[in-house]
Scaffold this motif. Structure first.
Motif, PDB file in Angstrom:
ATOM      1  N   ILE A 160       0.405  -1.882  -0.398  1.00 13.27           N
ATOM      2  CA  ILE A 160       0.996  -1.031   0.635  1.00 13.27           C
ATOM      3  C   ILE A 160       0.969  -1.730   1.988  1.00 13.27           C
ATOM      4  O   ILE A 160       1.918  -1.632   2.774  1.00 13.27           O
ATOM      5  N   LEU A 161      -0.103  -2.463   2.269  1.00 11.34           N
ATOM      6  CA  LEU A 161      -0.218  -3.162   3.550  1.00 11.34           C
ATOM      7  C   LEU A 161       0.890  -4.198   3.725  1.00 11.34           C
ATOM      8  O   LEU A 161       1.539  -4.246   4.774  1.00 11.34           O
ATOM      9  N   VAL A 162       1.126  -5.033   2.708  1.00 18.37           N
ATOM     10  CA  VAL A 162       2.129  -6.091   2.866  1.00 18.37           C
ATOM     11  C   VAL A 162       3.535  -5.503   2.926  1.00 18.37           C
ATOM     12  O   VAL A 162       4.414  -6.043   3.618  1.00 18.37           O
ATOM     13  N   VAL A 181      13.279  -4.935  -6.670  1.00 16.48           N
ATOM     14  CA  VAL A 181      12.069  -4.822  -7.497  1.00 16.48           C
ATOM     15  C   VAL A 181      12.166  -3.607  -8.411  1.00 16.48           C
ATOM     16  O   VAL A 181      11.787  -3.657  -9.590  1.00 16.48           O
ATOM     17  N   TRP A 182      12.698  -2.503  -7.876  1.00 18.75           N
ATOM     18  CA  TRP A 182      12.860  -1.287  -8.686  1.00 18.75           C
ATOM     19  C   TRP A 182      13.784  -1.545  -9.875  1.00 18.75           C
ATOM     20  O   TRP A 182      13.493  -1.112 -11.003  1.00 18.75           O
ATOM     21  N   LEU A 183      14.883  -2.250  -9.659  1.00 20.85           N
ATOM     22  CA  LEU A 183      15.800  -2.572 -10.749  1.00 20.85           C
ATOM     23  C   LEU A 183      15.111  -3.437 -11.803  1.00 20.85           C
ATOM     24  O   LEU A 183      15.292  -3.230 -13.009  1.00 20.85           O
ATOM     25  N   ALA A 184      14.317  -4.410 -11.347  1.00 23.06           N
ATOM     26  CA  ALA A 184      13.588  -5.264 -12.290  1.00 23.06           C
ATOM     27  C   ALA A 184      12.600  -4.444 -13.106  1.00 23.06           C
ATOM     28  O   ALA A 184      12.483  -4.614 -14.331  1.00 23.06           O
ATOM     29  N   MET A 185      11.877  -3.536 -12.450  1.00 26.65           N
ATOM     30  CA  MET A 185      10.912  -2.707 -13.155  1.00 26.65           C
ATOM     31  C   MET A 185      11.603  -1.721 -14.093  1.00 26.65           C
ATOM     32  O   MET A 185      11.119  -1.454 -15.202  1.00 26.65           O
ATOM     33  N   TYR A 215       6.364  -0.225  -8.659  1.00 22.60           N
ATOM     34  CA  TYR A 215       6.541  -0.944  -7.391  1.00 22.60           C
ATOM     35  C   TYR A 215       5.218  -1.034  -6.638  1.00 22.60           C
ATOM     36  O   TYR A 215       4.972  -2.000  -5.904  1.00 22.60           O
ATOM     37  N   PHE A 216       4.364  -0.035  -6.836  1.00 19.38           N
ATOM     38  CA  PHE A 216       3.092   0.012  -6.129  1.00 19.38           C
ATOM     39  C   PHE A 216       1.882  -0.245  -7.024  1.00 19.38           C
ATOM     40  O   PHE A 216       0.879  -0.805  -6.570  1.00 19.38           O
ATOM     41  N   SER A 217       1.954   0.185  -8.294  1.00 18.63           N
ATOM     42  CA  SER A 217       0.747   0.172  -9.119  1.00 18.63           C
ATOM     43  C   SER A 217       1.111  -0.013 -10.586  1.00 18.63           C
ATOM     44  O   SER A 217       2.204   0.362 -11.035  1.00 18.63           O
ATOM     45  N   SER A 230       0.206  -6.634 -18.874  1.00 17.81           N
ATOM     46  CA  SER A 230      -0.555  -6.488 -17.639  1.00 17.81           C
ATOM     47  C   SER A 230      -0.622  -7.802 -16.862  1.00 17.81           C
ATOM     48  O   SER A 230      -0.489  -7.816 -15.629  1.00 17.81           O
ATOM     49  N   ILE A 231      -0.814  -8.910 -17.567  1.00 15.50           N
ATOM     50  CA  ILE A 231      -0.858 -10.217 -16.906  1.00 15.50           C
ATOM     51  C   ILE A 231       0.477 -10.521 -16.235  1.00 15.50           C
ATOM     52  O   ILE A 231       0.530 -10.979 -15.082  1.00 15.50           O
ATOM     53  N   ILE A 232       1.579 -10.253 -16.947  1.00 18.60           N
ATOM     54  CA  ILE A 232       2.915 -10.488 -16.377  1.00 18.60           C
ATOM     55  C   ILE A 232       3.126  -9.629 -15.137  1.00 18.60           C
ATOM     56  O   ILE A 232       3.589 -10.110 -14.093  1.00 18.60           O
ATOM     57  N   TYR A 233       2.753  -8.354 -15.240  1.00 17.06           N
ATOM     58  CA  TYR A 233       2.978  -7.444 -14.113  1.00 17.06           C
ATOM     59  C   TYR A 233       2.167  -7.854 -12.891  1.00 17.06           C
ATOM     60  O   TYR A 233       2.705  -7.975 -11.781  1.00 17.06           O
ATOM     61  N   HIS A 234       0.862  -8.059 -13.063  1.00 16.30           N
ATOM     62  CA  HIS A 234       0.012  -8.377 -11.911  1.00 16.30           C
ATOM     63  C   HIS A 234       0.357  -9.745 -11.313  1.00 16.30           C
ATOM     64  O   HIS A 234       0.253  -9.930 -10.093  1.00 16.30           O
TER      65      HIS A 234
END
Length: 350
Positions: A160-162, A181-185, A215-217, A230-234
């Motif tokens: 959220i900060l960045v 990013v939303w489209l990718a997700m 997008y956030f979590s 999880s590895i790909i996402y993070h």
């Protein structure tokens, strides 16, 4: 408005697909009107309080207890949607305004801190809701709850900060960034083949909402081992967040007025890495799958959707089964004897 409408639409669609025995004794027209007026979630909370009061103070039958737990599951999910569709964007906007004006009242600071805690709490509440489908020995204890809460908090705060910092000098660019990013997700969620809603149309709405959450979590949406996903996402979110921070630093070297932002941004990466470390700790030692492994019944690190492993509560009334809650539980935990068991919405109450 669109975010609230999406959550209300989910609530309405769920009510329509619920078994008649679990629907509120209210005319369908009135329920539709309440959702159109953005009062559907509020009505659900009042209805849950009414049923909960009966369960606590009257001699409620087993079906009433299950009904209460069913309501709490849906409320937990809707609260999660509300958190990421409305509260988290609002928190980002508030943080942007404070950074823009370089002024913050004590009440604003307390509000931001509370908002961060509430976001992490909604994720913990959702996870506890899913855990309640497991047998009592796998319930989330205090130690596991604290670790789960902290790793979500430490991962969400830097994100959220960045985003707020990027908005500081690119107020329109952040809209483009969010859309991309939303489209990718959304594509990623679609490729995982979710099966949460009752029909294809509403399923697209669910995937769109999940894409906003992602997008956030992190949010698991499909059965199977989640380690590689999880590895790909993070990795994606970490690289994306670092690029946002570096772009802000490159285009707007902090002036003396904003010099305090340098140590704050510098602490964001260690904070994120600490969150990842706590997440690994949770899944390696505190996740219920590890309890099964220690008991000799399962040897996977994460949910794999197999037919061995965690034992769920078993129920004998298939007419009360809710597919969406069954699906959510399956995405988190491996199943045992799925063909012989039924999952009730209110597993937590038994």
């Amino acid at each position: 408005a669109a975010a609230s409408a999406a959550a209300q639409a989910c609530s309405w669609l769920w009510l329509r697909s619920d078994p008649p025995a679990l629907r509120p004794a209210v005319p369908a027209a009135l329920l539709a009107a309440l959702h159109l007026l953005q009062l559907g979630f509020f009505f659900r909370c009042l209805h849950a309080l009414k049923v909960g009061w009966k369960v606590c103070w009257a001699k409620a039958e087993e079906d009433e207890q299950r009904h209460m737990a069913f309501l709490s599951h849906d409320i937990s999910m809707l609260r999660l949607f509300e958190t990421f569709l409305e509260n988290t964007p609002q928190l980002t906007l508030l943080l942007y305004i404070i950074l823009r004006t370089n002024k913050a009242e004590l009440s604003q600071g307390l509000g931001i801190g509370t908002a961060f805690l509430c976001v992490s709490w909604s994720l913990l509440d959702y996870h506890q809701s899913l855990r309640s489908f497991l047998q009592d020995k796998y319930e989330l204890n205090w130690g596991s709850s604290i670790i789960y809460f902290l790793w979500n908090l430490f991962l969400i705060c830097p994100r959220i900060l960045v985003v707020a910092l990027f908005t500081l000098f690119q107020p329109y660019g952040v809209a483009v960034h969010f859309l991309l990013v939303w489209l990718a997700m959304f594509l990623w969620v679609s490729l995982q083949g979710t099966d949460f809603m009752e029909s294809p149309g509403p399923e697209q709405l669910y995937r769109a909402i999940v894409a906003v959450i992602l997008y956030f979590s992190w949010f698991n949406v499909a059965q199977g081992r989640t380690l590689y996903r999880s590895i790909i996402y993070h990795s994606f979110i970490l690289v994306d967040s670092m690029l946002l921070a570096l772009t802000w630093f490159w285009d707007q070297v902090p002036s003396e007025e904003h010099s305090y932002l340098l140590p704050v941004v510098s602490a964001a990466l260690p904070c994120y890495l600490l969150g990842l470390g706590l997440r690994v700790t949770y899944y390696k030692w505190l996740h219920p799958n590890m309890q099964v492994q220690q008991e000799g019944g399962y040897d996977e690190v994460d949910a794999s959707g197999g037919n061995d492993g965690l034992q769920f509560h078993s129920f004998l009334k298939p007419d009360l089964v809710n597919r969406r809650m069954q699906w959510l539980a399956q995405t988190q935990f491996p199943l045992l004897q799925l063909a012989q068991q039924h999952f009730l919405n209110g597993a937590a109450a038994v």
